[in-house]
Design a protein around this motif. Structure first.
Motif, PDB file in Angstrom:
ATOM      1  N   PHE A 283       0.844  -1.195   0.000  1.00 52.84           N
ATOM      2  CA  PHE A 283       0.000   0.000   0.000  1.00 52.84           C
ATOM      3  C   PHE A 283       0.879   1.244   0.000  1.00 52.84           C
ATOM      4  CE2 PHE A 283       0.515   1.247   4.478  1.00 52.84           C
ATOM      5  CZ  PHE A 283       0.956   0.074   5.054  1.00 52.84           C
ATOM      6  N   ASP A 284       0.232   2.388  -0.117  1.00 56.77           N
ATOM      7  CA  ASP A 284       0.957   3.653  -0.196  1.00 56.77           C
ATOM      8  C   ASP A 284       0.746   4.436   1.083  1.00 56.77           C
ATOM      9  OD1 ASP A 284       1.657   3.845  -3.280  1.00 56.77           O
ATOM     10  OD2 ASP A 284      -0.356   3.002  -3.078  1.00 56.77           O
ATOM     11  N   LYS A 285       1.798   5.120   1.477  1.00 53.38           N
ATOM     12  CA  LYS A 285       1.681   5.882   2.716  1.00 53.38           C
ATOM     13  C   LYS A 285       2.630   7.074   2.664  1.00 53.38           C
ATOM     14  CE  LYS A 285       2.978   3.801   6.571  1.00 53.38           C
ATOM     15  NZ  LYS A 285       4.172   4.539   6.969  1.00 53.38           N
ATOM     16  N   VAL A 286       2.188   8.174   3.248  1.00 54.56           N
ATOM     17  CA  VAL A 286       3.063   9.320   3.461  1.00 54.56           C
ATOM     18  C   VAL A 286       3.335   9.364   4.965  1.00 54.56           C
ATOM     19  CG1 VAL A 286       3.240  11.832   3.396  1.00 54.56           C
ATOM     20  CG2 VAL A 286       2.239  10.599   1.460  1.00 54.56           C
ATOM     21  N   GLU A 287       4.606   9.378   5.291  1.00 58.28           N
ATOM     22  CA  GLU A 287       5.010   9.257   6.688  1.00 58.28           C
ATOM     23  C   GLU A 287       5.748  10.527   7.118  1.00 58.28           C
ATOM     24  OE1 GLU A 287       4.349   6.604   8.534  1.00 58.28           O
ATOM     25  OE2 GLU A 287       5.707   6.766  10.258  1.00 58.28           O
ATOM     26  N   ILE A 288       5.410  11.038   8.302  1.00 55.51           N
ATOM     27  CA  ILE A 288       6.183  12.158   8.833  1.00 55.51           C
ATOM     28  C   ILE A 288       7.053  11.649   9.986  1.00 55.51           C
ATOM     29  CG2 ILE A 288       4.738  14.107   8.102  1.00 55.51           C
ATOM     30  CD1 ILE A 288       3.237  13.977  10.689  1.00 55.51           C
ATOM     31  N   VAL A 289       8.294  12.104   9.989  1.00 55.94           N
ATOM     32  CA  VAL A 289       9.258  11.640  10.991  1.00 55.94           C
ATOM     33  C   VAL A 289       9.956  12.857  11.582  1.00 55.94           C
ATOM     34  CG1 VAL A 289      11.361  10.299  11.376  1.00 55.94           C
ATOM     35  CG2 VAL A 289       9.660   9.477   9.749  1.00 55.94           C
ATOM     36  N   GLN A 290      10.034  12.918  12.893  1.00 52.11           N
ATOM     37  CA  GLN A 290      10.773  14.023  13.512  1.00 52.11           C
ATOM     38  C   GLN A 290      11.803  13.508  14.508  1.00 52.11           C
ATOM     39  OE1 GLN A 290       9.329  17.811  14.439  1.00 52.11           O
ATOM     40  NE2 GLN A 290       7.252  17.505  13.640  1.00 52.11           N
ATOM     41  N   ILE A 291      12.890  14.263  14.593  1.00 51.74           N
ATOM     42  CA  ILE A 291      13.911  13.994  15.597  1.00 51.74           C
ATOM     43  C   ILE A 291      14.001  15.245  16.449  1.00 51.74           C
ATOM     44  CG2 ILE A 291      16.341  13.496  16.004  1.00 51.74           C
ATOM     45  CD1 ILE A 291      16.274  12.212  13.164  1.00 51.74           C
ATOM     46  N   ALA A 292      13.875  15.065  17.773  1.00 47.03           N
ATOM     47  CA  ALA A 292      13.705  16.231  18.633  1.00 47.03           C
ATOM     48  C   ALA A 292      14.559  16.144  19.880  1.00 47.03           C
ATOM     49  CB  ALA A 292      12.238  16.342  19.034  1.00 47.03           C
ATOM     50  N   GLU A 293      14.735  17.319  20.483  1.00 49.03           N
ATOM     51  CA  GLU A 293      15.322  17.353  21.815  1.00 49.03           C
ATOM     52  C   GLU A 293      14.328  16.732  22.775  1.00 49.03           C
ATOM     53  OE1 GLU A 293      16.719  21.170  23.353  1.00 49.03           O
ATOM     54  OE2 GLU A 293      16.452  21.842  21.288  1.00 49.03           O
ATOM     55  N   PRO A 294      14.817  16.020  23.776  1.00 48.54           N
ATOM     56  CA  PRO A 294      13.908  15.375  24.726  1.00 48.54           C
ATOM     57  C   PRO A 294      12.887  16.342  25.341  1.00 48.54           C
ATOM     58  CG  PRO A 294      16.121  14.568  25.058  1.00 48.54           C
ATOM     59  CD  PRO A 294      16.216  15.651  24.018  1.00 48.54           C
ATOM     60  N   SER A 295      13.331  17.551  25.643  1.00 46.58           N
ATOM     61  CA  SER A 295      12.421  18.469  26.337  1.00 46.58           C
ATOM     62  C   SER A 295      11.272  18.924  25.454  1.00 46.58           C
ATOM     63  CB  SER A 295      13.203  19.684  26.830  1.00 46.58           C
ATOM     64  OG  SER A 295      13.721  20.383  25.714  1.00 46.58           O
ATOM     65  N   GLN A 296      11.398  18.725  24.140  1.00 47.42           N
ATOM     66  CA  GLN A 296      10.363  19.235  23.239  1.00 47.42           C
ATOM     67  C   GLN A 296       9.518  18.161  22.591  1.00 47.42           C
ATOM     68  OE1 GLN A 296      12.033  21.916  20.396  1.00 47.42           O
ATOM     69  NE2 GLN A 296      12.728  23.344  21.975  1.00 47.42           N
ATOM     70  N   SER A 297       9.844  16.894  22.838  1.00 50.77           N
ATOM     71  CA  SER A 297       9.240  15.849  22.017  1.00 50.77           C
ATOM     72  C   SER A 297       7.731  15.742  22.200  1.00 50.77           C
ATOM     73  CB  SER A 297       9.925  14.512  22.255  1.00 50.77           C
ATOM     74  OG  SER A 297       9.709  14.045  23.552  1.00 50.77           O
ATOM     75  N   TYR A 298       7.228  16.012  23.409  1.00 52.37           N
ATOM     76  CA  TYR A 298       5.780  15.852  23.597  1.00 52.37           C
ATOM     77  C   TYR A 298       4.981  16.996  22.979  1.00 52.37           C
ATOM     78  CZ  TYR A 298       6.207  11.432  25.778  1.00 52.37           C
ATOM     79  OH  TYR A 298       6.456  10.093  25.956  1.00 52.37           O
ATOM     80  N   GLN A 299       5.593  18.162  22.991  1.00 50.91           N
ATOM     81  CA  GLN A 299       4.992  19.290  22.293  1.00 50.91           C
ATOM     82  C   GLN A 299       4.921  18.992  20.791  1.00 50.91           C
ATOM     83  OE1 GLN A 299       7.206  22.639  23.780  1.00 50.91           O
ATOM     84  NE2 GLN A 299       6.470  23.884  22.072  1.00 50.91           N
ATOM     85  N   ILE A 300       5.985  18.392  20.280  1.00 51.98           N
ATOM     86  CA  ILE A 300       6.041  18.045  18.866  1.00 51.98           C
ATOM     87  C   ILE A 300       5.028  16.962  18.541  1.00 51.98           C
ATOM     88  CG2 ILE A 300       7.523  16.823  17.214  1.00 51.98           C
ATOM     89  CD1 ILE A 300       9.790  18.688  18.212  1.00 51.98           C
ATOM     90  N   LEU A 301       4.861  16.025  19.456  1.00 49.17           N
ATOM     91  CA  LEU A 301       3.840  14.986  19.252  1.00 49.17           C
ATOM     92  C   LEU A 301       2.468  15.638  19.054  1.00 49.17           C
ATOM     93  CD1 LEU A 301       3.231  11.903  19.259  1.00 49.17           C
ATOM     94  CD2 LEU A 301       2.787  12.116  21.701  1.00 49.17           C
ATOM     95  N   ASP A 302       2.174  16.627  19.880  1.00 55.40           N
ATOM     96  CA  ASP A 302       0.892  17.338  19.747  1.00 55.40           C
ATOM     97  C   ASP A 302       0.766  17.990  18.370  1.00 55.40           C
ATOM     98  OD1 ASP A 302       0.084  16.651  22.247  1.00 55.40           O
ATOM     99  OD2 ASP A 302       0.737  18.517  23.202  1.00 55.40           O
ATOM    100  N   SER A 303       1.858  18.600  17.912  1.00 53.37           N
ATOM    101  CA  SER A 303       1.772  19.287  16.625  1.00 53.37           C
ATOM    102  C   SER A 303       1.576  18.288  15.491  1.00 53.37           C
ATOM    103  CB  SER A 303       3.021  20.139  16.385  1.00 53.37           C
ATOM    104  OG  SER A 303       4.100  19.324  16.003  1.00 53.37           O
ATOM    105  N   MET A 304       2.136  17.104  15.631  1.00 56.84           N
ATOM    106  CA  MET A 304       1.955  16.073  14.599  1.00 56.84           C
ATOM    107  C   MET A 304       0.508  15.598  14.592  1.00 56.84           C
ATOM    108  SD  MET A 304       5.595  14.068  15.111  1.00 56.84           S
ATOM    109  CE  MET A 304       5.455  12.856  13.793  1.00 56.84           C
ATOM    110  N   ILE A 305      -0.074  15.496  15.765  1.00 57.42           N
ATOM    111  CA  ILE A 305      -1.479  15.082  15.854  1.00 57.42           C
ATOM    112  C   ILE A 305      -2.375  16.125  15.181  1.00 57.42           C
ATOM    113  CG2 ILE A 305      -3.385  14.819  17.504  1.00 57.42           C
ATOM    114  CD1 ILE A 305      -1.144  13.512  19.348  1.00 57.42           C
ATOM    115  N   GLU A 306      -2.086  17.399  15.433  1.00 59.68           N
ATOM    116  CA  GLU A 306      -2.887  18.455  14.798  1.00 59.68           C
ATOM    117  C   GLU A 306      -2.719  18.409  13.286  1.00 59.68           C
ATOM    118  OE1 GLU A 306      -5.220  19.829  16.390  1.00 59.68           O
ATOM    119  OE2 GLU A 306      -4.409  18.850  18.178  1.00 59.68           O
ATOM    120  N   HIS A 307      -1.525  18.096  12.833  1.00 60.45           N
ATOM    121  CA  HIS A 307      -1.297  18.016  11.389  1.00 60.45           C
ATOM    122  C   HIS A 307      -2.187  16.942  10.759  1.00 60.45           C
ATOM    123  CE1 HIS A 307       0.865  18.210   7.571  1.00 60.45           C
ATOM    124  NE2 HIS A 307       0.943  16.890   7.609  1.00 60.45           N
TER     125      HIS A 307
END
Length: 427
Positions: A283-307
RNA sequence: GGAGAGAUGGCAGAGUGGUCGAUUGCGGCGGUCUUGAAAACCGUUGACCUUCACGGGUCCGGGGGUUCGAAUCCCUCUCUCUCCGCCA
């Protein structure tokens, strides 16, 4: 792999966070700590011996220069003895390290404290519901019938040419696929992601890096002659770019997006859940991947969910977001949110995306680190999410937007498909 | 697929058995000078394990071997480059 330092410094936390995943790690941790103690002890002894042999070797060199051949020969013999002892310790050490490594690699990632306890998918928490569930007429059809009637997808041809789970997309069906891929990529690029086109085959090291190997070996297609695996998701090649890499703090967060085919053997799947587009081998998929500082990763998780939520809203699909419970989470994840769209004709929720924070679990496996402001290297956090996987999106689009003799394309997609409606063939 | 060459620190590039974790240059960082910058000059500059620290150990593509001693010699794997062949 949970970093050993965390286990040593805070075993209680590790135990309680693993308990959320219904795992009692008490014995495993004490075994790990004792192995690590042995490792240190053995290494210290070995280093001692090596230090002595190094010193002696230098002395021997000097003695030869001074022409004191006999003295040198005596030391040589002594050094050979030391070397043998060091060799024994080396063997011991590698045995201990192997045992330690295999104990560590068997531990799943710790759950985030917000993860609800639970055993199965039934215990997942619905955290948000969006969009209206459409009321379809009695004559509404499931997507596999629509796909045939509108001549969009041929499952039979796929079976003939390859096998079940490898459909052909045709005409407006193929164009819809292409439109969705471009739409998802463009949306991600607009959100600041960097587009990558990865290889579809990966080597063994990469499989270990993201955790598909050793245990999920049976889920990947394997090309034996070259010992390569077909990727189950673009996450694997895109995350492994950073295997054994030390990034600068200023590089973070790294935001990559990749479209790829995904290949999954799905051994053991059966029944109505696999009908039509519900479960495919390719199947086909578009995947987003981020590498983050530990202190920011949960904030980034939220932004990925909103995306992801934004994508589904633009596609005018009713969806809900689930916080996975401990029992339903993957081995490698610390916190996962699943997105499900409502499939109006099948009258069920279909999982279309999974967004996770792996904290340092993958990073530790693949030695993905960054230099912080003090110049120290530390493990980064990795996150990824589907944005989005196509087949079930297509299923939901076809089913939810079906009308009498046509299927409506959501406005956001029309610029990509070039048509507003999917129409019956020969009309 | 055939023949050959090569892989050394962020990059370039020395080093072919003894004090080499590695000359040098560039880049980076800090400083002097300058209103500021550039130039020049001075200093500094890899990763990992272990230790409170001092220190010790490992790493010159990966793995194995020879030797008292290996970046340097041998075996093997991987990758890169050049030429030929094939080819979208």
């Amino acid at each position: 792999m949970i970093p050993i330092q965390i286990i040593r410094e805070n075993p209680e936390e590790v135990i309680s966070r693993l308990a959320i995943k219904n795992i009692d790690a008490t014995d495993a941790l004490s075994q790990i700590i004792s192995l690590d103690d042995q490792r240190k002890e053995t290494q210290r002894k070995m280093d001692d011996l090596l230090s002595q042999t190094n010193t002696l070797a230098k002395e021997i060199g000097n003695l030869y220069k001074l022409g004191k051949r006999e003295d040198a020969d005596a030391l040589k013999e002594q050094n050979t003895q030391l070397k043998e002892n060091a060799k024994m310790l080396e063997v011991q050490l590698s045995e201990i390290q192997e045992a330690l490594q295999s104990a560590l690699i068997q531990l799943p990632n710790m759950a985030h404290l917000s993860v609800p306890k639970g055993k199965s998918a039934n215990d997942n928490q619905v955290v948000r519901e969006c969009g209206e569930i459409p009321l379809l007429s009695e004559s509404a059809q499931p997507h596999w019938d629509l796909a045939t009637r509108f001549d969009l997808i041929s499952f039979d041809l796929g079976s003939k040419v390859t096998g079940a789970g490898f459909p052909f997309y045709k005409g407006q069906g193929a164009r819809l696929q292409r439109a969705l891929i471009n739409f998802f990529l463009d949306e991600a690029i607009a959100a600041g992601y960097h587009e990558i086109q990865p290889p579809l085959l990966i080597n063994e090291d990469s499989g270990y890096g993201t955790g598909q190997l050793p245990d999920k070996e049976g889920q990947m297609y394997h090309v034996g002659i070259d010992n390569l695996y077909l990727i189950p998701t673009a996450e694997v090649p895109v995350t492994n770019i950073y295997r054994n890499v030390i990034l600068n703090k200023s590089d973070l967060p790294v935001k990559n997006v990749a479209y790829s085919n995904c290949f999954r053997r799905e051994a053991g799947s059966y029944g109505k859940d696999v009908r039509g587009l519900n479960r495919l081998h390719q199947f086909d998929k578009v995947e987003i991947v981020q590498i983050a500082e530990p202190s920011q990763s949960y904030q980034i998780l939220d932004s990925m969910i909103e995306h992801v939520a934004r994508l589904l809203t633009k596609l005018e699909l009713p969806f809900r977001i689930l916080r996975l419970c401990g029992g339903d989470m993957s081995f490698t994840s610390a916190l996962t949110f699943d997105f499900e769209v409502w499939s109006a004709a099948q009258k069920r929720w279909l999982e279309v995306s999974s967004v996770s924070n792996f904290e340092s679990f993958q990073a530790n496996r693949m030695k993905l680190r960054f230099k912080d402001e003090t110049g120290k290297t530390q493990l980064a956090h990795t996150l990824n999410g589907s944005a989005l996987a196509l087949p079930r999106i297509v299923a939901a689009l076809l089913e939810n937007h079906q009308e009498e003799n046509r299927i409506r394309i959501p406005a956001a997609l029309v610029g990509y498909t070039g048509f507003e409606y999917i129409t019956l063939p020969n009309t």
